[in-house]
Design a protein around this motif. Sequence first.
Motif, PDB file in Angstrom:
ATOM      1  N   PRO A  47       0.816  -1.227   0.000  1.00  0.00           N
ATOM      2  CA  PRO A  47       0.000   0.000   0.000  1.00  0.00           C
ATOM      3  C   PRO A  47       0.844   1.268   0.000  1.00  0.00           C
ATOM      4  O   PRO A  47       0.527   2.231  -0.708  1.00  0.00           O
ATOM      5  CB  PRO A  47      -0.823  -0.138   1.289  1.00  0.00           C
ATOM      6  N   SER A  48       1.943   1.288   0.782  1.00  0.00           N
ATOM      7  CA  SER A  48       2.761   2.504   0.839  1.00  0.00           C
ATOM      8  C   SER A  48       3.469   2.749  -0.490  1.00  0.00           C
ATOM      9  O   SER A  48       3.590   3.905  -0.933  1.00  0.00           O
ATOM     10  CB  SER A  48       3.779   2.411   1.976  1.00  0.00           C
ATOM     11  N   LEU A  49       3.944   1.674  -1.159  1.00  0.00           N
ATOM     12  CA  LEU A  49       4.582   1.843  -2.456  1.00  0.00           C
ATOM     13  C   LEU A  49       3.601   2.381  -3.480  1.00  0.00           C
ATOM     14  O   LEU A  49       3.923   3.276  -4.276  1.00  0.00           O
ATOM     15  CB  LEU A  49       5.175   0.519  -2.940  1.00  0.00           C
ATOM     16  N   HIS A  50       2.394   1.851  -3.471  1.00  0.00           N
ATOM     17  CA  HIS A  50       1.391   2.337  -4.426  1.00  0.00           C
ATOM     18  C   HIS A  50       1.015   3.787  -4.141  1.00  0.00           C
ATOM     19  O   HIS A  50       0.798   4.570  -5.077  1.00  0.00           O
ATOM     20  CB  HIS A  50       0.157   1.435  -4.389  1.00  0.00           C
ATOM     21  N   GLU A  51       0.960   4.168  -2.872  1.00  0.00           N
ATOM     22  CA  GLU A  51       0.644   5.554  -2.533  1.00  0.00           C
ATOM     23  C   GLU A  51       1.747   6.486  -3.029  1.00  0.00           C
ATOM     24  O   GLU A  51       1.470   7.529  -3.644  1.00  0.00           O
ATOM     25  CB  GLU A  51       0.479   5.701  -1.018  1.00  0.00           C
ATOM     26  N   HIS A  52       3.008   6.121  -2.781  1.00  0.00           N
ATOM     27  CA  HIS A  52       4.121   6.925  -3.292  1.00  0.00           C
ATOM     28  C   HIS A  52       4.116   6.951  -4.815  1.00  0.00           C
ATOM     29  O   HIS A  52       4.410   7.990  -5.433  1.00  0.00           O
ATOM     30  CB  HIS A  52       5.451   6.378  -2.785  1.00  0.00           C
ATOM     31  N   GLY A  53       3.793   5.818  -5.411  1.00  0.00           N
ATOM     32  CA  GLY A  53       3.738   5.757  -6.871  1.00  0.00           C
ATOM     33  C   GLY A  53       2.682   6.685  -7.437  1.00  0.00           C
ATOM     34  O   GLY A  53       2.919   7.362  -8.448  1.00  0.00           O
ATOM     35  N   ARG A  54       1.523   6.751  -6.811  1.00  0.00           N
ATOM     36  CA  ARG A  54       0.458   7.647  -7.291  1.00  0.00           C
ATOM     37  C   ARG A  54       0.893   9.111  -7.216  1.00  0.00           C
ATOM     38  O   ARG A  54       0.623   9.895  -8.124  1.00  0.00           O
ATOM     39  CB  ARG A  54      -0.818   7.430  -6.473  1.00  0.00           C
ATOM     40  N   ILE A  55       1.591   9.461  -6.131  1.00  0.00           N
ATOM     41  CA  ILE A  55       2.071  10.849  -5.997  1.00  0.00           C
ATOM     42  C   ILE A  55       3.061  11.174  -7.108  1.00  0.00           C
ATOM     43  O   ILE A  55       2.966  12.232  -7.757  1.00  0.00           O
ATOM     44  CB  ILE A  55       2.717  11.060  -4.614  1.00  0.00           C
ATOM     45  N   LEU A  56       4.006  10.270  -7.366  1.00  0.00           N
ATOM     46  CA  LEU A  56       5.005  10.521  -8.403  1.00  0.00           C
ATOM     47  C   LEU A  56       4.372  10.549  -9.789  1.00  0.00           C
ATOM     48  O   LEU A  56       4.787  11.348 -10.655  1.00  0.00           O
ATOM     49  CB  LEU A  56       6.100   9.461  -8.338  1.00  0.00           C
ATOM     50  N   GLN A  57       3.362   9.720 -10.024  1.00  0.00           N
ATOM     51  CA  GLN A  57       2.658   9.768 -11.306  1.00  0.00           C
ATOM     52  C   GLN A  57       1.965  11.106 -11.501  1.00  0.00           C
ATOM     53  O   GLN A  57       1.973  11.683 -12.603  1.00  0.00           O
ATOM     54  CB  GLN A  57       1.647   8.625 -11.382  1.00  0.00           C
ATOM     55  N   THR A  58       1.394  11.628 -10.434  1.00  0.00           N
ATOM     56  CA  THR A  58       0.760  12.941 -10.505  1.00  0.00           C
ATOM     57  C   THR A  58       1.761  14.023 -10.886  1.00  0.00           C
ATOM     58  O   THR A  58       1.435  14.979 -11.600  1.00  0.00           O
ATOM     59  CB  THR A  58       0.107  13.295  -9.152  1.00  0.00           C
ATOM     60  N   LEU A  59       3.004  13.843 -10.432  1.00  0.00           N
ATOM     61  CA  LEU A  59       4.060  14.817 -10.725  1.00  0.00           C
ATOM     62  C   LEU A  59       4.691  14.596 -12.100  1.00  0.00           C
ATOM     63  O   LEU A  59       5.533  15.395 -12.523  1.00  0.00           O
ATOM     64  CB  LEU A  59       5.140  14.742  -9.643  1.00  0.00           C
ATOM     65  N   GLY A  60       4.306  13.501 -12.779  1.00  0.00           N
ATOM     66  CA  GLY A  60       4.780  13.284 -14.139  1.00  0.00           C
ATOM     67  C   GLY A  60       5.650  12.069 -14.358  1.00  0.00           C
ATOM     68  O   GLY A  60       6.111  11.831 -15.481  1.00  0.00           O
ATOM     69  N   ALA A  61       5.891  11.276 -13.336  1.00  0.00           N
ATOM     70  CA  ALA A  61       6.733  10.090 -13.499  1.00  0.00           C
ATOM     71  C   ALA A  61       5.944   8.920 -14.065  1.00  0.00           C
ATOM     72  O   ALA A  61       4.719   8.832 -13.899  1.00  0.00           O
ATOM     73  CB  ALA A  61       7.342   9.682 -12.160  1.00  0.00           C
ATOM     74  N   GLU A  62       6.656   8.009 -14.729  1.00  0.00           N
ATOM     75  CA  GLU A  62       6.095   6.703 -15.070  1.00  0.00           C
ATOM     76  C   GLU A  62       6.502   5.742 -13.964  1.00  0.00           C
ATOM     77  O   GLU A  62       7.678   5.681 -13.606  1.00  0.00           O
ATOM     78  CB  GLU A  62       6.627   6.213 -16.411  1.00  0.00           C
ATOM     79  N   VAL A  63       5.530   5.005 -13.416  1.00  0.00           N
ATOM     80  CA  VAL A  63       5.793   4.128 -12.279  1.00  0.00           C
ATOM     81  C   VAL A  63       5.328   2.720 -12.624  1.00  0.00           C
ATOM     82  O   VAL A  63       4.193   2.517 -13.047  1.00  0.00           O
ATOM     83  CB  VAL A  63       5.083   4.630 -11.007  1.00  0.00           C
ATOM     84  N   ARG A  64       6.232   1.746 -12.430  1.00  0.00           N
ATOM     85  CA  ARG A  64       5.889   0.339 -12.658  1.00  0.00           C
ATOM     86  C   ARG A  64       6.221  -0.437 -11.388  1.00  0.00           C
ATOM     87  O   ARG A  64       7.375  -0.471 -10.958  1.00  0.00           O
ATOM     88  CB  ARG A  64       6.688  -0.231 -13.831  1.00  0.00           C
ATOM     89  N   LEU A  65       5.202  -1.059 -10.817  1.00  0.00           N
ATOM     90  CA  LEU A  65       5.376  -1.832  -9.591  1.00  0.00           C
ATOM     91  C   LEU A  65       4.943  -3.274  -9.814  1.00  0.00           C
ATOM     92  O   LEU A  65       4.117  -3.561 -10.675  1.00  0.00           O
ATOM     93  CB  LEU A  65       4.556  -1.216  -8.453  1.00  0.00           C
ATOM     94  N   GLY A  66       5.500  -4.171  -8.995  1.00  0.00           N
ATOM     95  CA  GLY A  66       5.091  -5.563  -9.037  1.00  0.00           C
ATOM     96  C   GLY A  66       6.130  -6.450  -9.684  1.00  0.00           C
ATOM     97  O   GLY A  66       7.084  -5.974 -10.317  1.00  0.00           O
ATOM     98  N   PRO A  67       5.988  -7.777  -9.517  1.00  0.00           N
ATOM     99  CA  PRO A  67       6.981  -8.737 -10.015  1.00  0.00           C
ATOM    100  C   PRO A  67       7.299  -8.526 -11.496  1.00  0.00           C
ATOM    101  O   PRO A  67       6.403  -8.348 -12.320  1.00  0.00           O
ATOM    102  CB  PRO A  67       6.300 -10.084  -9.775  1.00  0.00           C
ATOM    103  N   GLY A  68       8.586  -8.522 -11.817  1.00  0.00           N
ATOM    104  CA  GLY A  68       9.030  -8.385 -13.195  1.00  0.00           C
ATOM    105  C   GLY A  68       9.155  -6.962 -13.693  1.00  0.00           C
ATOM    106  O   GLY A  68       9.618  -6.739 -14.821  1.00  0.00           O
ATOM    107  N   SER A  69       8.803  -5.982 -12.873  1.00  0.00           N
ATOM    108  CA  SER A  69       8.819  -4.589 -13.343  1.00  0.00           C
ATOM    109  C   SER A  69      10.220  -4.105 -13.690  1.00  0.00           C
ATOM    110  O   SER A  69      10.395  -3.227 -14.538  1.00  0.00           O
ATOM    111  CB  SER A  69       8.202  -3.666 -12.284  1.00  0.00           C
ATOM    112  N   SER A  70      11.225  -4.664 -13.018  1.00  0.00           N
ATOM    113  CA  SER A  70      12.590  -4.198 -13.253  1.00  0.00           C
ATOM    114  C   SER A  70      13.392  -5.148 -14.133  1.00  0.00           C
ATOM    115  O   SER A  70      14.621  -5.048 -14.197  1.00  0.00           O
ATOM    116  CB  SER A  70      13.316  -4.012 -11.916  1.00  0.00           C
TER     117      SER A  70
END
Length: 486
Positions: A47-70
Motif C-alpha cells: 500500500p505505501s509503495l502504491h501511494e508513493h507511486g500515485r504521488i510521483l505519477q501525478t508529478l509526471g513520473a512513469e511508475v511500474r510496480l510488481g513482479p518483473g517490473s525491473s
Amino acid sequence: MPTADRTSPWEQAHVVVAGLGTSGYAAADAMLELGAAVTVLDDAESPSLHEHGRILQTLGAEVRLGPGSSARLPEGTDLVITSPGWRPDWPLLAQAAGAGLPIWGEPELAWRLMPADRRITWLGVTGTNGKTTTTQMLDAMLRAAGLRSAAVGNIGRPIIEAINDPAGYEVFAVELSSFQLHWSPSLALHSAAVLNLHADHLEWYDYAGDADAAMAAYGADKARIFNQVHHACVYNVAEPATRRMVADADVVEGARAIGFTLGIPSVAQLGVVDDQIVDRAFIRQRQTSALPLASLSDVQPYAPHNVENALAAAALARSSGVPAGAVAQGLRDVRLSGHHIETIAEADGVRWVDDSKATNPHAANSSMRAFDHIVWIAGGQAKGTSFDELVAAHRERLRGAVLLGADRRLVAEALAAHAPEVPVVVLDGADTSLMAEAVRRAAQLAVPGDTVLLAPGCASKDMWPGYAQRGDDFAAAVRAMTGQGS
C-alpha cells in the motif's frame, strides 16, 4: 554524466529510479523537480509503495510496480539511481553497467545537486557497527555548538530531502552504508570515520561463495568514504584495517589521519584519561598535553563500544571546529534510537536487555562485553557470517542460549563446537509468536545475577519486517511475563 550537477540540462535526461523506498522516492521527486523524465521501477508491491507511486505519477513520473517490473532497462535511459539494497548483479543494474550507463546511489545524487552558492559540510560515518549511534552523537554535538545540523543518509532521512529543506542546513552528520558508498564515486567529504570492519552483508557481494573475496570487496566499499577527504580521516586504533584504509586513501593534500582509542591517546588521537574523553589531535599543545572533552559518565548507555562511538563522533565534531563544551553537552543531549542495549525490565534478580539492533556477530560481541553472565537469545539471517569466534570469546559468560530464526542451526553448531557445556534451546518455526516462547525459555535458564540478552547476531527479515519490530516483540513478551509495564 561525469560532471553532472544541479545546473545540468536535466530536462533532456531520462532517469530510471530503481526501487521506491524512502531514498528512491526522494530521488525521483528531486529529479522531477529539475525537469527530468523519470521512470520508477520496483518489483515489490505494498500500500505505501502504491501511494508513493500515485504521488510521483501525478508529478509526471512513469511508475511500474510488481513482479518483473525491473526485468528490462527502459529504452533511452541516461542514468540509473539505485536503492542501496539492490545488488550489482540485479538484472536491471547489470544491463545498465553493460551499456556503460552511470549508476548512482541517492548520496551521489545529493552530493552533485548541492547548490553552488550553499555548500554544506558533510561529516561521514561508516563501519560495520555503531554507525547510527555515532551519527546521532555527532549531530547532537553539532547542534550543541549552535550549528544548523541534520542527521541524514542511512540513518533514515534521505540526503537529497535535507538539501532541499528550507531550513538551510550548514552541516550534515551523514551515515553511509557499504551499499551507498558502492554507488557514490564522487563524494569528497570534509571529514569521515570508519569505526570498524567485520564480516557483514557478504551475501551482497557475488563471489561464488568466496568469503575472502567478498570481504575484500566489502572493505573496499567502506574505504571509499575516505576518497578525497580534505580535513580528517578518523580511524579506530584497535582495528588495523581502518588505519590501512587511511594509509591507502587518495585524500586531498593536508588531510590528517586521526585515531581514536579507549586507551591513553598518542599525538593525533582522541582517547581516555582518568575517566575523561580527551583530545590530543585538534589542539596546538598536542605534543605535551590533551584537552578534556567530556566525562565517561556522559556516554549513555555506558559500554566500551559506545565510548568508541563517542570518541569517533567527537573526532569528527572537533575536525569541524566544535568546541570542547559542545562535545560533552551533545553526549548529554543525545537521545539514541531504541533497541540498542536497552534495559526492558529487572525482575527476580534478572536483567532483560534488548539489543535487537545487533544484527551481526561483531555487534553481538559488543553487547556481550558489557555483561558478566548472559542467557543469550539469538538467530535470524546470518548473511554469510560465522559465529565461531563470537561463541569462543564468550563461552565463560554464557549461562544458556535460546535460538530461533532461519539460521538458528548455524548458531547452535558454533555453540556445540566451542561451548558444549552451555544449555541450548532451539525453537523451530517462523512465526513471530516464537519470541514469547523464547522469553519464557530464557527465564527458565536464568538465575539471579544473569542478564537475558537479545543480541541476535543476525538480521531479522526472515520473521519480522525489521530489527525494531523484533525488539518490540521481545520487550512486549518480557513485560507481559514480568508484569512490568512500559
